[in-house]
Motif scaffolding. Sequence first.
Motif, PDB file in Angstrom:
ATOM      1  N   UNK A  71     -18.508  12.748 -12.163  1.00  0.00           N
ATOM      2  CA  UNK A  71     -17.660  12.110 -13.157  1.00  0.00           C
ATOM      3  C   UNK A  71     -18.389  10.953 -13.823  1.00  0.00           C
ATOM      4  N   UNK A  72     -18.006  10.653 -15.055  1.00  0.00           N
ATOM      5  CA  UNK A  72     -18.637   9.568 -15.805  1.00  0.00           C
ATOM      6  C   UNK A  72     -18.039   8.238 -15.355  1.00  0.00           C
ATOM      7  N   UNK A  73     -18.873   7.293 -14.888  1.00  0.00           N
ATOM      8  CA  UNK A  73     -18.363   5.986 -14.481  1.00  0.00           C
ATOM      9  C   UNK A  73     -17.589   5.321 -15.621  1.00  0.00           C
ATOM     10  N   UNK A  74     -16.508   4.637 -15.256  1.00  0.00           N
ATOM     11  CA  UNK A  74     -15.734   3.894 -16.236  1.00  0.00           C
ATOM     12  C   UNK A  74     -14.711   4.693 -17.011  1.00  0.00           C
ATOM     13  N   UNK A  75     -14.609   6.024 -16.766  1.00  0.00           N
ATOM     14  CA  UNK A  75     -13.673   6.845 -17.546  1.00  0.00           C
ATOM     15  C   UNK A  75     -12.360   7.121 -16.831  1.00  0.00           C
TER      16      UNK A  75
END
Length: 193
Positions: A71-75
């Motif tokens: 997963x993309x950090x911060x999303x």
Amino acid sequence: HEDAHTVTVELPDLRFEKSVINVTTGQNPGTNATQGDMLRYRLYVENLSNVTVNDFSLVDELDALNANPAFVPGTLNVVSLPGGAVDNSDPNGGAAGTGLLDIDNLDIGGVGDSVVVEFEVLLAPTVPGGTFVYNQSDLRFGDFTADISDDPNQPGTDDPTRIFVETGPPAALEKANTQDTATIGEIFDYVIT
């Protein structure tokens, strides 16, 4: 003072389910995705007993079950909470730094009462095609994990959600000639990128 006494203890009986929707494609339930797709996870807790359940929490370390960050950090974005719930989530939390869902102060009454928590997160563009991305949540009382989520779309109990990552389509093709003019019969080259 030596009379025997019997005490009956009733424990709560809960249904704890977690499902996934591919928001990008609209696939519900989500079974496959490509890199960069937005996923929406839905946590559902229903009381199957007459015992009320107070002050529990739902915790989910997004990449706890994946060998590599998926997963993309911060999303991580919480999109739905029951009234009174407290959101302590960290979009950059967890061991992989890709998100930690932490919702507490949850309560449910007797039979049939339920709570729903929904959150969205972006699939990383680096997830290899042909692999599964797994995710599972904990239902906790304090630091004690009382139950783990089950994907109702998978056979068995206590199954994590899983989504198959397919290789995305190639980037747009471009075609360009290598010279401005040519005469009839002359070799003319094209470069396709």
